[in-house]
Each structure stands twice: as structure tokens, then as C-alpha cells.
Enzyme design. Structure first.
Site, PDB file in Angstrom:
ATOM      1  N   LYS A   1       0.883  -1.184   0.000  1.00 34.94           N
ATOM      2  CA  LYS A   1       0.000   0.000   0.000  1.00 34.94           C
ATOM      3  C   LYS A   1       0.912   1.224   0.000  1.00 34.94           C
ATOM      4  O   LYS A   1       1.446   1.628   1.038  1.00 34.94           O
ATOM      5  CB  LYS A   1      -0.881  -0.031   1.250  1.00 34.94           C
ATOM      6  CG  LYS A   1      -2.237   0.647   1.115  1.00 34.94           C
ATOM      7  CD  LYS A   1      -2.197   2.124   0.838  1.00 34.94           C
ATOM      8  CE  LYS A   1      -1.917   2.993   2.040  1.00 34.94           C
ATOM      9  NZ  LYS A   1      -1.661   4.411   1.656  1.00 34.94           N
TER      10      LYS A   1
ATOM     11  N   GLU B   1       9.724   1.875  10.768  1.00 28.13           N
ATOM     12  CA  GLU B   1      10.754   2.894  10.531  1.00 28.13           C
ATOM     13  C   GLU B   1      10.041   4.236  10.571  1.00 28.13           C
ATOM     14  O   GLU B   1       9.277   4.568   9.664  1.00 28.13           O
ATOM     15  CB  GLU B   1      11.440   2.657   9.183  1.00 28.13           C
ATOM     16  CG  GLU B   1      12.340   1.446   9.236  1.00 28.13           C
ATOM     17  CD  GLU B   1      13.036   1.128   7.930  1.00 28.13           C
ATOM     18  OE1 GLU B   1      12.959   1.940   6.988  1.00 28.13           O
ATOM     19  OE2 GLU B   1      13.648   0.057   7.852  1.00 28.13           O
TER      20      GLU B   1
ATOM     21  N   CYS C   1      13.943  11.063   6.703  1.00 26.49           N
ATOM     22  CA  CYS C   1      13.873  10.650   8.106  1.00 26.49           C
ATOM     23  C   CYS C   1      15.222  10.801   8.797  1.00 26.49           C
ATOM     24  O   CYS C   1      15.289  11.061   9.988  1.00 26.49           O
ATOM     25  CB  CYS C   1      13.374   9.225   8.199  1.00 26.49           C
ATOM     26  SG  CYS C   1      14.370   8.076   7.242  1.00 26.49           S
TER      27      CYS C   1
ATOM     28  N   GLU D   1       9.586  16.958  14.742  1.00 25.79           N
ATOM     29  CA  GLU D   1      10.036  16.653  13.372  1.00 25.79           C
ATOM     30  C   GLU D   1       9.279  17.572  12.404  1.00 25.79           C
ATOM     31  O   GLU D   1       8.064  17.460  12.253  1.00 25.79           O
ATOM     32  CB  GLU D   1       9.753  15.189  13.027  1.00 25.79           C
ATOM     33  CG  GLU D   1      10.298  14.809  11.662  1.00 25.79           C
ATOM     34  CD  GLU D   1       9.911  13.397  11.202  1.00 25.79           C
ATOM     35  OE1 GLU D   1       8.740  13.020  11.348  1.00 25.79           O
ATOM     36  OE2 GLU D   1      10.798  12.695  10.683  1.00 25.79           O
TER      37      GLU D   1
HETATM   38  P1  NAD Z   1       2.366   8.698   7.264  1.00 23.21           P
HETATM   39  O1  NAD Z   1       2.542   7.961   8.525  1.00 23.21           O
HETATM   40  O2  NAD Z   1       1.372   9.785   7.216  1.00 23.21           O
HETATM   41  O3  NAD Z   1       1.950   7.703   6.069  1.00 23.21           O
HETATM   42  C1  NAD Z   1       2.752   6.606   5.713  1.00 23.21           C
HETATM   43  C2  NAD Z   1       1.861   5.534   5.112  1.00 23.21           C
HETATM   44  O4  NAD Z   1       0.973   5.061   6.102  1.00 23.21           O
HETATM   45  C3  NAD Z   1       1.002   6.002   3.947  1.00 23.21           C
HETATM   46  O5  NAD Z   1       0.964   4.988   2.963  1.00 23.21           O
HETATM   47  C4  NAD Z   1      -0.370   6.162   4.600  1.00 23.21           C
HETATM   48  O6  NAD Z   1      -1.435   6.010   3.701  1.00 23.21           O
HETATM   49  C5  NAD Z   1      -0.349   5.036   5.591  1.00 23.21           C
HETATM   50  N1  NAD Z   1      -1.278   5.188   6.734  1.00 23.21           N
HETATM   51  C6  NAD Z   1      -1.715   6.328   7.301  1.00 23.21           C
HETATM   52  N2  NAD Z   1      -2.569   6.050   8.318  1.00 23.21           N
HETATM   53  C7  NAD Z   1      -2.655   4.688   8.393  1.00 23.21           C
HETATM   54  C8  NAD Z   1      -3.366   3.791   9.233  1.00 23.21           C
HETATM   55  N3  NAD Z   1      -4.170   4.215  10.201  1.00 23.21           N
HETATM   56  N4  NAD Z   1      -3.216   2.462   9.031  1.00 23.21           N
HETATM   57  C9  NAD Z   1      -2.389   2.003   8.054  1.00 23.21           C
HETATM   58  N5  NAD Z   1      -1.715   2.812   7.222  1.00 23.21           N
HETATM   59  C10 NAD Z   1      -1.834   4.145   7.387  1.00 23.21           C
HETATM   60  O7  NAD Z   1       3.825   9.204   6.857  1.00 23.21           O
HETATM   61  P2  NAD Z   1       4.217  10.177   5.652  1.00 23.21           P
HETATM   62  O8  NAD Z   1       3.786  11.550   6.007  1.00 23.21           O
HETATM   63  O9  NAD Z   1       3.759   9.553   4.369  1.00 23.21           O
HETATM   64  O10 NAD Z   1       5.824  10.050   5.671  1.00 23.21           O
HETATM   65  C11 NAD Z   1       6.656  10.884   6.401  1.00 23.21           C
HETATM   66  C12 NAD Z   1       7.096  10.221   7.704  1.00 23.21           C
HETATM   67  O11 NAD Z   1       7.799   9.007   7.427  1.00 23.21           O
HETATM   68  C13 NAD Z   1       8.065  11.060   8.513  1.00 23.21           C
HETATM   69  O12 NAD Z   1       7.725  11.025   9.872  1.00 23.21           O
HETATM   70  C14 NAD Z   1       9.408  10.366   8.294  1.00 23.21           C
HETATM   71  O13 NAD Z   1      10.380  10.590   9.300  1.00 23.21           O
HETATM   72  C15 NAD Z   1       8.990   8.951   8.215  1.00 23.21           C
HETATM   73  N6  NAD Z   1      10.017   8.133   7.547  1.00 23.21           N
HETATM   74  C16 NAD Z   1      10.803   7.314   8.307  1.00 23.21           C
HETATM   75  C17 NAD Z   1      11.819   6.556   7.713  1.00 23.21           C
HETATM   76  C18 NAD Z   1      12.720   5.686   8.538  1.00 23.21           C
HETATM   77  O14 NAD Z   1      13.440   4.882   7.960  1.00 23.21           O
HETATM   78  N7  NAD Z   1      12.728   5.789   9.851  1.00 23.21           N
HETATM   79  C19 NAD Z   1      12.006   6.636   6.336  1.00 23.21           C
HETATM   80  C20 NAD Z   1      11.193   7.485   5.592  1.00 23.21           C
HETATM   81  C21 NAD Z   1      10.187   8.219   6.224  1.00 23.21           C
END
Ligand code: NAD
Length: 507
Positions: A195, A270, A304, A401
Site C-alpha cells: 500500500k 521505521e 527521516c 520533526e
Molecule cells: P504517514 O505515517 O502519514 O503515512 C505513511 C503511510 O501510512 C502512507 O501509505 C499512509 O497512507 C499510511 N497510513 C496512514 N494512516 C494509516 C493507518 N491508520 N493504518 C495504516 N496505514 C496508514 O507518513 P508520511 O507523512 O507519508 O511520511 C513521512 C514520515 O515518514 C516522517 O515522519 C518520516 O520521518 C517517516 N520516515 C521514516 C523513515 C525511517 O526509515 N525511519 C524513512 C522514511 C520516512
């Protein structure tokens, strides 16, 4: 900002050829080898952050679609698990070949969909291929275990793939991150329902097509587009899905943990970061400056592992900050497809609003906006690279963040104070230490609460090393053999080597 510089016009023309099919067909889901619309018939629009224009419509998957995909992944699992390692390896290498062959298309689509600059995205596409090659070469050893003999038993261990898994990815460098999660899952012998983030669906579709062209059997890799609260949630709750690998925000990770509780999901998270770069006065200051700038302003700061907190020893703080301001003001913000561009627009309006809201937060908390703090005129979600100085560790700009091209500097006098500031935060993903004192670097790394630490270096990824965070930055590790720990179950088998006494109840 949109003036025609060499290369931009060519890139735009190439992009058009790649987007034409998306405009015509939209993006469908992919279940059991077939492209299908959402069962509800619903779609959503994906727009470019560069100018807000419509790219295409996308199938809006929901619980029914997730159910069909999870069933397909379950049905495909036994054959994929039992496929000869050499055959599975060959397919994964062919996926890597396909990525390389289509890397220009991937990079251009990624830039248009996410606002990332081409200079970084062309490398991200190739890194995706490397991820597949790395895990392809590990397929043969994926089931390896140990021999742990006891006086009575020959104990052996082996690993078996856990089953169908759900992979949920975010919008920042979505192509590279998708390969990073999907390649080890497939190498382990798991089948996948992916997804991708609703804000950046293009390259997940390209990746899935590449996998199908490489001969991946139907049902092994299913793609469901849609929003987190419906498609994502349904995936985390589905009984046939044995584990969820998730990359995204910390609070979403917490929601996923709750959603997966009833079906006892194994999770790998992550999550977010607010990573410190600590510069001592004995460091190579020119290299530290280059690295600090690169780690926060590349990838639009939507990274991240970005070095979003800069801790400077007070003896060098003023000079270092002056140099920093000069460089930050010269970072080239522009069209992502212009090869000269160093920073493109942020992903979407909501995110732009979030990032720019910190300009006022910084002012009202009493910090100084030493660079940026503004947005260029015109279309698209562009912001200028921003630097906050005169901050205190407890300010929101030093704790939260922001996930944009925004750096907060803090100063310290002693090593103890630096460590306290660095650790005084809920996150613990990465840390970057700059000093030429070896003992201090080891002592500091030992005390620093982070999953990944670099000394005198920016983040340089080496695939055999563990990737992941502590505290609110994540659970679990990827990379090397650690990925298999997540996607596989350990199995112990004890074989009697003689006739050891067995208790005879009721004899
Ligand atoms: P997000 O958490 O909003 O969304 C990520 C994914 O989760 C999307 O596909 C979204 O549709 C899905 N999602 C949202 N709510 C959900 C739920 N209730 N159940 C299941 N899936 C759900 O994150 P974002 O804004 O897309 O990405 C940015 C974030 O990702 C930042 O916090 C960043 O630090 C983090 N990130 C971390 C790493 C790492 O390796 N630690 C790498 C890249 C990004």
C-alpha cells in the site's frame, strides 16, 4: 524559478512521454496478476506539487480490495516459498535489471509526483536496483540456521518465511523505500500486499510492472492504492497478513500497532526523527559544514535521517553559523527537473502549511530566523531553505520533526551538555558526531540514543549494516540479515541422537 535552463526542456519532454499512459489509463490496483479498478469504482486524483496540475486518477482501494489482495497473496505463498532459491534469485535480479532499464522514467515520474530534485532521484532509482540485487544474492542463505548440539539431541535451527506480509510506505523517496522493504520480503519467500502513500502512487505502479515483466508469479506482489485510514487500516487488520512493515510517522506507527493487535501482527516500524549533528571545535569544520548542509537540505529536508538539529560547540558557533548562513542562502530552489536545482517543492499543501507554520512558532518562541523563513512567489509548494538560530533545546523547533528544509542550531559548552541535548528528545534514529578526538567520538557514540551513528561522515548507507531507530523512531532493523529476522520465523528441530531416558508416566 521556472526559467528554461539547459536540460529542463528535455526532461519535461521526456516526462510527457512517460505521463501520457498514466493520463489515459489512470493507476489501477494490481491483484493476482491483474490490473483492476477499486471494487467500489472510486478513484482519487494525484497532483504534482510542482504546479498543482492533475497527473492522473488512482483507484481508491478499500477493505474489499485489500481482502482480495490478501487472499491472492495467501494463495501464492506456498509456491513462492517453495520455489528453488536459484529461481527466486534470478527473478529478483531481473527486477533489478528492469529498474536500471527504466531508471530515467522512474526518476522523472518520481520528481513530478513528489517534488524531489532530479539530481537526487536518478540515484534513488539506481539504489532501488541495488536493493534488489543485494537481497537476490542473499536468497540462497535465507533459510540458514545453526547447529546447537546437546548431550542427547542434535538441535538444529532453520528459518521459514512468515507468510503474506503487508508493506506500507510513505511519500518521501517512495520508489527507493518501496524497494528497500519489498526486496527482502520477496527474498525471504514472503508474498506481498503493498500500500503506497496516496500522495505519490506513480513509481509504486512502475515498480510492480517491472516485477511482473521480470516473471514474478501472479499473486506474489499485489498493489493496493488508497488512503491510510481505509486501505492501510484494512491491511493491518487482515487475518491472512502475518506482518506489517511500515515506514512513516511515529503516530501512524502507534495506530498500526493498535489496529494489528487483534490479529497479533508482527510489526516493523521505521518512523520519524529529529537527528542531531554534533560539531566539536577540534573537528574538520569544512567537512562538517558540507555534511550538515547536505543532510538537511537535500531531498527537500523530507528525509527521516536528516540532520535537523545542529549542535555547535560555543567556541566555534559564531563562525560556523556565518558560513552556514552564506551557504544556505545560495541553495538553488527550483523546478525539480532542472539539473541545477538542489531543492524542489514540498510534497503537498498540508505539508507546506505544516512546515511554514514553524516560521511563526520559531519567532514566537524567541528564536532567530537567520535564513529563509519565507516561500518563493508562484505556484507549487516551494519554501526557501530555512535556518533557525538562538534556539533553546526545549523549543518546539528543537523538539518536533518538521520534515522540511529547516535546520535548528543549538550551542553547547561541554561534551556532557551536548549529550544531554542530543538525547533530550523523544526520537532516536540517527546521530552525526564531528570530532578528531577518537576517544571522545567513541564515548559520545556509546552514550548517544540513536539506532545509527556516523562519526565524521554524513549518512552513507551500507546495505549489510542494520538500519533503524530507537525510542519513537522505530522498532526493528532492516539491512543485511536483520531483514530476514523480520520476514522469517525461526524454527528449532531437535533430533535424538540415542535413547535418552524418557519419563514413563503411568508405566
Ligand atoms: P504517514 O505515517 O502519514 O503515512 C505513511 C503511510 O501510512 C502512507 O501509505 C499512509 O497512507 C499510511 N497510513 C496512514 N494512516 C494509516 C493507518 N491508520 N493504518 C495504516 N496505514 C496508514 O507518513 P508520511 O507523512 O507519508 O511520511 C513521512 C514520515 O515518514 C516522517 O515522519 C518520516 O520521518 C517517516 N520516515 C521514516 C523513515 C525511517 O526509515 N525511519 C524513512 C522514511 C520516512
Amino acid at each position: 524559478m521556472t526559467d528554461q535552463q539547459p536540460g529542463l526542456a528535455d526532461n519535461l519532454a521526456s516526462l510527457e512521454t512517460h505521463l501520457a499512459r498514466f493520463r489515459q489509463e489512470g493507476i489501477q490496483n494490481h491483484i493476482n496478476g491483474k490490473n483492476v479498478p477499486a471494487r467500489s469504482g472510486e478513484t482519487f486524483e494525484t497532483r504534482s506539487p510542482v504546479d498543482g496540475s492533475l497527473i492522473c486518477t488512482v483507484a481508491k482501494g478499500g477493505a474489499d480490495d485489500v481482502d482480495a489482495a490478501a487472499r491472492a497473496a495467501k494463495a501464492a505463498f506456498p509456491a513462492w516459498r517453495d520455489m528453488k532459491a536459484s529461481d527466486r534469485k534470478a527473478i529478483l535480479h531481473r527486477i533489478a535489471d528492469g529498474i536500471v532499464a527504466r531508471s530515467e522514467e522512474i526518476a522523472l515520474c518520481e520528481c513530478w509526483d513528489t517534488g524531489q530534485a532530479l539530481r537526487f532521484m536518478s540515484k534513488a532509482a539506481l539504489r532501488g536496483a541495488e536493493n534488489f540485487r543485494f537481497f537476490a544474492d542473499k536468497v540462497a542463505s535465507s533459510r540458514d540456521g545453526q547447529s546447537l548440539p546437546s548431550p542427547t539431541l542434535m538441535n538444529i535451527t532453520t528459518r521459514v518465511p512468515i507468510g503474506p506480509v503487508g508493506i506500507i510506505t510513505p511519500w518521501n523517496t517512495p520508489f527507493m523505500l518501496s524497494t528497500w522493504k519489498i526486496a527482502p520480503a520477496l527474498a525471504a519467500g514472503c508474498t506481498v500486499v503493498h500500500k503506497p502513500a496516496e500522495l505519490s502512487p506513480l513509481t509504486a505502479r512502475l515498480l510492480m510492472e517491472i516485477a511482473a515483466d521480470a516473471g514474478l508469479p501472479d499473486g506474489v506482489w499485489n498493489l493496493i492504492n488508497g488512503f491510510g485510514e481505509d486501505a492501510g487500516k484494512a491491511l493491518t487488520e487482515h487475518r491472512a497478513i502475518k506482518a506489517i512493515a511500515f515506514v512513516g510517522e511515529s503516530r501512524t506507527g502507534s495506530m498500526i500497532m493498535k489496529q494489528g493487535a487483534d490479529t497479533l501482527k508482527r510489526v516493523h516500524f521505521e518512523l520519524g526523527g529529529k537527528n542531531p549533528v554534533i560539531v566539536f571545535d577540534d573537528a574538520d569544520l569544512d567537512r562538517a559544514l558540507d555534511a550538515a548542509i547536505f543532510m538537511i537540505y537535500s531531498l527537500n529536508g523530507e528525509r527521516c535521517t536528516s540532520s535537523s538539529r545542529l549542535l555547535l560547540q560555543d567556541t566555534i558557533a559564531e563562525t560556523f553559523q556565518q558560513k552556514l548562513i552564506e551557504r544556505v542562502n545560495k541553495i538553488r530552489v527550483g523546478h525539480p527537473l532542472d539539473p541545477k536545482t538542489e531543492m524542489g517543492p514540498l510534497i503537498a499543501k498540508d505539508h507546506y502549511d505544516k512546515v511554514t507554520s514553524y516560521f511563526d512558532i520559531a519567532r514566537s518562541d524567541g528564536a532567530t530566523i537567520a535564513a529563509g523563513g519565507t516561500a518563493p512567489e508562484g505556484d507549487g509548494f516551494f519554501v526557501n531553505p530555512t535556518l533557525f538560530t538562538n534556539a533553546r533545546p526545549d523549543m518546539r523547533i528543537a523538539q518536533e520533526e518538521i520534515f522540511g528544509p529547516v535546520l535548528t542550531t543549538l550551542t553547547f559548552t561541554s561534551e556532557e551538555e551536548a549529550l544531554e541535548i542530543a538525547n533530550g528528545i523523544e526520537y532516536g534514529l540517527t546521530g552525526y558526531i564531528w570530532t578528531n578526538d577518537l576517544t571522545r567520538s567513541l564515548r559520545f557514540a556509546n552514550g548517544l540514543e540513536a539506532g545509527m551513528i556516523w562519526v565524521n561522515s554524513e549518512n552513507v548507507r551500507h546495505l549489510p549494516t542494520p538500519f533503524g531507530g530507537v525510542k519513537a523512531s522505530g522498532i526493528g532493523r532492516d539491512g543485511g540479515d536483520w531483514s530476514f529476522d523480520f520476514y522469517m520465523e525461526q524454527k528449532h528441530i531437535g533430533l535424538a541422537i540415542g535413547k535418552h531416558p524418557i519419563a514413563r508416566l503411568g508405566a
